[in-house]
Motif scaffolding. Structure first.
Motif, PDB file in Angstrom:
ATOM      1  N   ASP A  35       0.817  -1.225   0.000  1.00  0.00           N
ATOM      2  CA  ASP A  35       0.000   0.000   0.000  1.00  0.00           C
ATOM      3  C   ASP A  35       0.846   1.269   0.000  1.00  0.00           C
ATOM      4  O   ASP A  35       1.664   1.479   0.896  1.00  0.00           O
ATOM      5  CB  ASP A  35      -0.951  -0.001   1.195  1.00  0.00           C
ATOM      6  CG  ASP A  35      -1.994  -1.093   1.052  1.00  0.00           C
ATOM      7  OD1 ASP A  35      -2.508  -1.278  -0.065  1.00  0.00           O
ATOM      8  OD2 ASP A  35      -2.285  -1.774   2.046  1.00  0.00           O
ATOM      9  N   THR A  37       3.260   1.929  -1.663  1.00  0.00           N
ATOM     10  CA  THR A  37       4.625   1.685  -2.142  1.00  0.00           C
ATOM     11  C   THR A  37       4.574   1.254  -3.606  1.00  0.00           C
ATOM     12  O   THR A  37       5.269   1.815  -4.447  1.00  0.00           O
ATOM     13  CB  THR A  37       5.328   0.608  -1.286  1.00  0.00           C
ATOM     14  OG1 THR A  37       5.463   1.107   0.041  1.00  0.00           O
ATOM     15  CG2 THR A  37       6.710   0.270  -1.828  1.00  0.00           C
ATOM     16  N   GLN A 118       6.689   3.611   4.735  1.00  0.00           N
ATOM     17  CA  GLN A 118       6.468   4.098   6.093  1.00  0.00           C
ATOM     18  C   GLN A 118       7.643   3.798   7.016  1.00  0.00           C
ATOM     19  O   GLN A 118       8.142   2.679   7.066  1.00  0.00           O
ATOM     20  CB  GLN A 118       5.211   3.457   6.678  1.00  0.00           C
ATOM     21  CG  GLN A 118       3.938   4.013   6.054  1.00  0.00           C
ATOM     22  CD  GLN A 118       2.734   3.687   6.906  1.00  0.00           C
ATOM     23  OE1 GLN A 118       2.623   4.162   8.046  1.00  0.00           O
ATOM     24  NE2 GLN A 118       1.843   2.886   6.375  1.00  0.00           N
ATOM     25  N   ASP A 122       7.621  -0.082   7.992  1.00  0.00           N
ATOM     26  CA  ASP A 122       8.528  -0.726   7.046  1.00  0.00           C
ATOM     27  C   ASP A 122      10.006  -0.577   7.421  1.00  0.00           C
ATOM     28  O   ASP A 122      10.728  -1.565   7.553  1.00  0.00           O
ATOM     29  CB  ASP A 122       8.296  -0.155   5.640  1.00  0.00           C
ATOM     30  CG  ASP A 122       6.852  -0.306   5.202  1.00  0.00           C
ATOM     31  OD1 ASP A 122       6.279  -1.396   5.445  1.00  0.00           O
ATOM     32  OD2 ASP A 122       6.291   0.638   4.626  1.00  0.00           O
TER      33      ASP A 122
HETATM   34 MG   LIG Z   1       2.659   1.265   2.870  1.00  0.00          MG
END
Ligand SMILES: [Mg+2]
Length: 167
Positions: A35, A37, A118, A122
């Motif tokens: 999402d 990315t 994020q 991440d």
């Molecule tokens: Mg994301």
């Protein structure tokens, strides 16, 4: 703790990732968040140019796996279209999902990069595990900023129109 939030590389777009540099660092596998990315959070489809980029990754010999906190439906749909493995409900910033991805690909920590948008999920998860972390600007964020600018321009235009009609 704070240093765990810093990515090893920062790019504004996936296309900016220097693949030759990654190869020289011994990176053979690249894990990706989904999402914002590789697909905007409010969209179901990957942009064709991003899809092409993913195919070129495989052609260059990189192994790819998606690691998302999102549900099985969202992850498996993308994985089957690109024919790569994926981990859903990964619970990032926990390391569990990333470890699972390494097992799926049969790759080692020092041969692996993780790309996400994020810092607190991440980058933190990737740095905690010790993979090479790459932060990318969020896709939907860009659209949102674009929308904001458009709205501002809209306001200015509307103001002018009002003035003209009143004058
Ligand atoms: Mg994301």
């Amino acid at each position: 703790m704070l240093s765990k939030l810093y990515p090893k590389m920062y790019v504004t777009s996936l296309f900016q990732i220097d693949l030759e540099d990654l190869k020289q660092r011994g990176i053979k596998s690249i894990l990706f968040d989904i999402d914002n990315t590789v697909i905007p959070w409010d969209s179901h489809k990957m942009a064709p140019e991003i899809e092409r980029w993913f195919r070129s990754l495989s052609e260059q010999g990189f192994k790819v796996c998606f690691v998302s906190n999102n549900n099985e439906h969202r992850v498996s749909k993308l994985c089957s279209s690109l024919q790569v493995p994926g981990v859903h409900r990964a619970a990032k910033p926990r390391r569990r999902g990333l470890r699972q991805a390494l097992r799926l690909l049969g790759t080692k920590i020092n041969e692996t990069a993780f790309v996400g948008d994020q810092v607190f999920t991440d980058v933190l998860a990737g740095n905690r595990l010790g993979v090479y972390t790459i932060l990318v600007s969020p896709l939907a964020g860009k659209e949102f900023i674009g929308t904001k600018i458009n709205r501002q321009l809209e306001k200015l235009v509307l103001k002018r129109i009002k003035r003209k009609t009143q004058g």
